[in-house]
Design a protein around this motif. Structure first.
Motif, PDB file in Angstrom:
ATOM      1  N   PHE A   1       0.837  -1.202   0.000  1.00  0.00           N
ATOM      2  CA  PHE A   1       0.000   0.000   0.000  1.00  0.00           C
ATOM      3  C   PHE A   1       0.876   1.256   0.000  1.00  0.00           C
ATOM      4  O   PHE A   1       0.659   2.176  -0.795  1.00  0.00           O
ATOM      5  CB  PHE A   1      -0.926  -0.014   1.217  1.00  0.00           C
ATOM      6  CG  PHE A   1      -1.769   1.222   1.344  1.00  0.00           C
ATOM      7  CD1 PHE A   1      -2.881   1.403   0.533  1.00  0.00           C
ATOM      8  CD2 PHE A   1      -1.440   2.206   2.266  1.00  0.00           C
ATOM      9  CE1 PHE A   1      -3.655   2.555   0.634  1.00  0.00           C
ATOM     10  CE2 PHE A   1      -2.207   3.355   2.378  1.00  0.00           C
ATOM     11  CZ  PHE A   1      -3.315   3.532   1.559  1.00  0.00           C
ATOM     12  N   CYS A   2       1.879   1.282   0.858  1.00  0.00           N
ATOM     13  CA  CYS A   2       2.750   2.458   0.948  1.00  0.00           C
ATOM     14  C   CYS A   2       3.553   2.663  -0.332  1.00  0.00           C
ATOM     15  O   CYS A   2       3.767   3.802  -0.763  1.00  0.00           O
ATOM     16  CB  CYS A   2       3.677   2.339   2.153  1.00  0.00           C
ATOM     17  SG  CYS A   2       2.794   2.479   3.726  1.00  0.00           S
ATOM     18  N   PHE A   3       3.994   1.571  -0.941  1.00  0.00           N
ATOM     19  CA  PHE A   3       4.690   1.672  -2.229  1.00  0.00           C
ATOM     20  C   PHE A   3       3.800   2.346  -3.265  1.00  0.00           C
ATOM     21  O   PHE A   3       4.235   3.243  -3.990  1.00  0.00           O
ATOM     22  CB  PHE A   3       5.122   0.285  -2.725  1.00  0.00           C
ATOM     23  CG  PHE A   3       5.615   0.315  -4.132  1.00  0.00           C
ATOM     24  CD1 PHE A   3       6.918   0.691  -4.423  1.00  0.00           C
ATOM     25  CD2 PHE A   3       4.760   0.012  -5.190  1.00  0.00           C
ATOM     26  CE1 PHE A   3       7.358   0.757  -5.743  1.00  0.00           C
ATOM     27  CE2 PHE A   3       5.190   0.071  -6.503  1.00  0.00           C
ATOM     28  CZ  PHE A   3       6.495   0.446  -6.785  1.00  0.00           C
ATOM     29  N   LEU A   4       2.536   1.917  -3.350  1.00  0.00           N
ATOM     30  CA  LEU A   4       1.625   2.487  -4.341  1.00  0.00           C
ATOM     31  C   LEU A   4       1.345   3.960  -4.067  1.00  0.00           C
ATOM     32  O   LEU A   4       1.238   4.757  -5.006  1.00  0.00           O
ATOM     33  CB  LEU A   4       0.331   1.679  -4.401  1.00  0.00           C
ATOM     34  CG  LEU A   4       0.485   0.243  -4.914  1.00  0.00           C
ATOM     35  CD1 LEU A   4      -0.835  -0.513  -4.814  1.00  0.00           C
ATOM     36  CD2 LEU A   4       1.050   0.206  -6.328  1.00  0.00           C
ATOM     37  N   VAL A   5       1.255   4.330  -2.804  1.00  0.00           N
ATOM     38  CA  VAL A   5       1.063   5.743  -2.459  1.00  0.00           C
ATOM     39  C   VAL A   5       2.288   6.557  -2.878  1.00  0.00           C
ATOM     40  O   VAL A   5       2.153   7.610  -3.514  1.00  0.00           O
ATOM     41  CB  VAL A   5       0.774   5.925  -0.952  1.00  0.00           C
ATOM     42  CG1 VAL A   5       0.793   7.406  -0.569  1.00  0.00           C
ATOM     43  CG2 VAL A   5      -0.570   5.297  -0.588  1.00  0.00           C
ATOM     44  N   ALA A   6       3.480   6.080  -2.549  1.00  0.00           N
ATOM     45  CA  ALA A   6       4.708   6.789  -2.926  1.00  0.00           C
ATOM     46  C   ALA A   6       4.807   6.922  -4.445  1.00  0.00           C
ATOM     47  O   ALA A   6       5.115   7.996  -4.969  1.00  0.00           O
ATOM     48  CB  ALA A   6       5.939   6.073  -2.371  1.00  0.00           C
ATOM     49  N   HIS A   7       4.542   5.840  -5.145  1.00  0.00           N
ATOM     50  CA  HIS A   7       4.577   5.828  -6.610  1.00  0.00           C
ATOM     51  C   HIS A   7       3.627   6.879  -7.183  1.00  0.00           C
ATOM     52  O   HIS A   7       4.010   7.684  -8.036  1.00  0.00           O
ATOM     53  CB  HIS A   7       4.202   4.419  -7.102  1.00  0.00           C
ATOM     54  CG  HIS A   7       4.210   4.269  -8.576  1.00  0.00           C
ATOM     55  ND1 HIS A   7       5.356   3.950  -9.270  1.00  0.00           N
ATOM     56  CD2 HIS A   7       3.232   4.393  -9.505  1.00  0.00           C
ATOM     57  CE1 HIS A   7       5.067   3.875 -10.564  1.00  0.00           C
ATOM     58  NE2 HIS A   7       3.783   4.140 -10.733  1.00  0.00           N
ATOM     59  N   SER A   8       2.422   6.878  -6.691  1.00  0.00           N
ATOM     60  CA  SER A   8       1.416   7.793  -7.206  1.00  0.00           C
ATOM     61  C   SER A   8       1.724   9.245  -6.851  1.00  0.00           C
ATOM     62  O   SER A   8       1.516  10.148  -7.657  1.00  0.00           O
ATOM     63  CB  SER A   8       0.031   7.398  -6.692  1.00  0.00           C
ATOM     64  OG  SER A   8      -0.961   8.061  -7.442  1.00  0.00           O
ATOM     65  N   MET A   9       2.227   9.480  -5.649  1.00  0.00           N
ATOM     66  CA  MET A   9       2.598  10.850  -5.261  1.00  0.00           C
ATOM     67  C   MET A   9       3.667  11.395  -6.208  1.00  0.00           C
ATOM     68  O   MET A   9       3.624  12.564  -6.604  1.00  0.00           O
ATOM     69  CB  MET A   9       3.093  10.889  -3.813  1.00  0.00           C
ATOM     70  CG  MET A   9       2.002  10.762  -2.778  1.00  0.00           C
ATOM     71  SD  MET A   9       0.795  12.115  -2.813  1.00  0.00           S
ATOM     72  CE  MET A   9       1.834  13.533  -2.407  1.00  0.00           C
ATOM     73  N   LEU A  10       4.614  10.559  -6.585  1.00  0.00           N
ATOM     74  CA  LEU A  10       5.638  11.001  -7.537  1.00  0.00           C
ATOM     75  C   LEU A  10       5.013  11.343  -8.886  1.00  0.00           C
ATOM     76  O   LEU A  10       5.402  12.325  -9.529  1.00  0.00           O
ATOM     77  CB  LEU A  10       6.739   9.952  -7.667  1.00  0.00           C
ATOM     78  CG  LEU A  10       7.629   9.824  -6.429  1.00  0.00           C
ATOM     79  CD1 LEU A  10       8.483   8.564  -6.502  1.00  0.00           C
ATOM     80  CD2 LEU A  10       8.495  11.064  -6.231  1.00  0.00           C
ATOM     81  N   HIS A  11       4.034  10.563  -9.319  1.00  0.00           N
ATOM     82  CA  HIS A  11       3.316  10.909 -10.553  1.00  0.00           C
ATOM     83  C   HIS A  11       2.631  12.269 -10.417  1.00  0.00           C
ATOM     84  O   HIS A  11       2.660  13.079 -11.344  1.00  0.00           O
ATOM     85  CB  HIS A  11       2.261   9.854 -10.890  1.00  0.00           C
ATOM     86  CG  HIS A  11       2.781   8.677 -11.650  1.00  0.00           C
ATOM     87  ND1 HIS A  11       3.539   8.777 -12.789  1.00  0.00           N
ATOM     88  CD2 HIS A  11       2.625   7.350 -11.426  1.00  0.00           C
ATOM     89  CE1 HIS A  11       3.835   7.576 -13.246  1.00  0.00           C
ATOM     90  NE2 HIS A  11       3.292   6.681 -12.423  1.00  0.00           N
ATOM     91  N   LEU A  12       2.005  12.508  -9.262  1.00  0.00           N
ATOM     92  CA  LEU A  12       1.320  13.788  -9.062  1.00  0.00           C
ATOM     93  C   LEU A  12       2.296  14.955  -9.095  1.00  0.00           C
ATOM     94  O   LEU A  12       1.894  16.088  -9.381  1.00  0.00           O
ATOM     95  CB  LEU A  12       0.540  13.789  -7.746  1.00  0.00           C
ATOM     96  CG  LEU A  12      -0.619  12.805  -7.621  1.00  0.00           C
ATOM     97  CD1 LEU A  12      -1.362  13.027  -6.310  1.00  0.00           C
ATOM     98  CD2 LEU A  12      -1.571  12.864  -8.800  1.00  0.00           C
ATOM     99  N   LEU A  13       3.566  14.685  -8.822  1.00  0.00           N
ATOM    100  CA  LEU A  13       4.595  15.729  -8.848  1.00  0.00           C
ATOM    101  C   LEU A  13       5.326  15.798 -10.188  1.00  0.00           C
ATOM    102  O   LEU A  13       6.329  16.499 -10.308  1.00  0.00           O
ATOM    103  CB  LEU A  13       5.595  15.504  -7.713  1.00  0.00           C
ATOM    104  CG  LEU A  13       5.015  15.686  -6.309  1.00  0.00           C
ATOM    105  CD1 LEU A  13       6.032  15.258  -5.260  1.00  0.00           C
ATOM    106  CD2 LEU A  13       4.573  17.125  -6.090  1.00  0.00           C
TER     107      LEU A  13
END
Length: 164
Positions: A124-136
Motif C-alpha cells: 500500500f505504501c509503495f503504491l502511495v509513494a509511486h502515485s505521489m511522484l506521478h502527481l509531482l
C-alpha cells in the motif's frame, strides 16, 4: 496536508491506511521540497472499478494497481515554478496546492503483496509513494525516468522504515 479518502470497496485492508497515506505522502512532499501545504484525493476501490476507469481514461481494458490523475502539468518533475503565478492550482479556501487524485485497487494491494512476498502495509505504501511522484510530474516511460522514479520510491520507503 489534507487527504480526502473515499473507501469504495467492501474488502478491508486491515491496516491504518489513513495514517499510512498521510505519512508517506508527506514524506514524498518533503523529499521533493514542496514549499506548500498540499491536498490529495484518494479513492480505494476494487479491480472492477479501477478497470472501468483505466479503460475510460487510458484506453487500457484491464485492472491496474494504481492510477494517478495529476492536476498540475509540471514542465519538469517537482518544479513548483509553474504554480507560483496561477492561483487555480490552489484551494481558494485552504490555500493548499491541489496535487490531484489517486485511485488504488485494494484487490491489487493484496495480490501484489502476496506475489512480491511482502506485507499489505508495504505494498500500500509503495503504491502511495509511486502515485505521489506521478502527481509531482515524475513518470516511467523511458528507462531513465523509471530508474529515477524507482530510486525515489525506494528512498521514501527506506527512510520511513517500510521494508519488504
Amino acid at each position: 496536508m489534507t487527504i480526502q479518502i473515499d473507501y469504495e470497496t467492501e474488502r478491508e485492508l486491515g491496516i491504518d491506511y489513513e495514517a499510512l497515506v498521510k505519512k508517506v505522502a508527506e514524506h514524498v512532499l518533503d523529499m521533493e521540497e514542496c514549499p506548500y501545504e498540499a491536498q490529495v484525493n484518494l479513492v480505494l476501490t476494487d479491480n472492477e472499478e479501477i478497470k472501468r476507469v483505466n479503460t475510460e481514461f487510458r484506453n487500457i481494458e484491464r485492472a491496474t494497481d494504481v492510477l494517478s490523475f495529476p492536476m498540475i502539468p509540471f514542465e519538469s518533475p517537482a518544479d513548483y515554478g509553474i504554480v507560483e503565478e496561477d492561483e487555480s492550482y490552489f484551494d481558494l479556501d485552504t490555500g493548499e496546492l491541489l496535487l490531484g487524485d489517486i485511485m488504488i485497487s485494494v484487490d491489487k494491494v493484496f495480490a501484489q503483496a502476496e506475489e512480491y512476498g511482502h506485507s499489505i502495509t508495504r505494498e500500500f505504501c509503495f503504491l502511495v509513494a509511486h502515485s505521489m511522484l506521478h502527481l509531482l510530474g515524475y513518470d516511467h516511460m523511458t528507462p531513465e525516468e523509471a530508474a529515477v522514479m524507482e530510486a525515489k520510491q525506494a528512498r521514501a520507503l527506506d527512510e520511513l522504515g517500510i521494508t519488504r
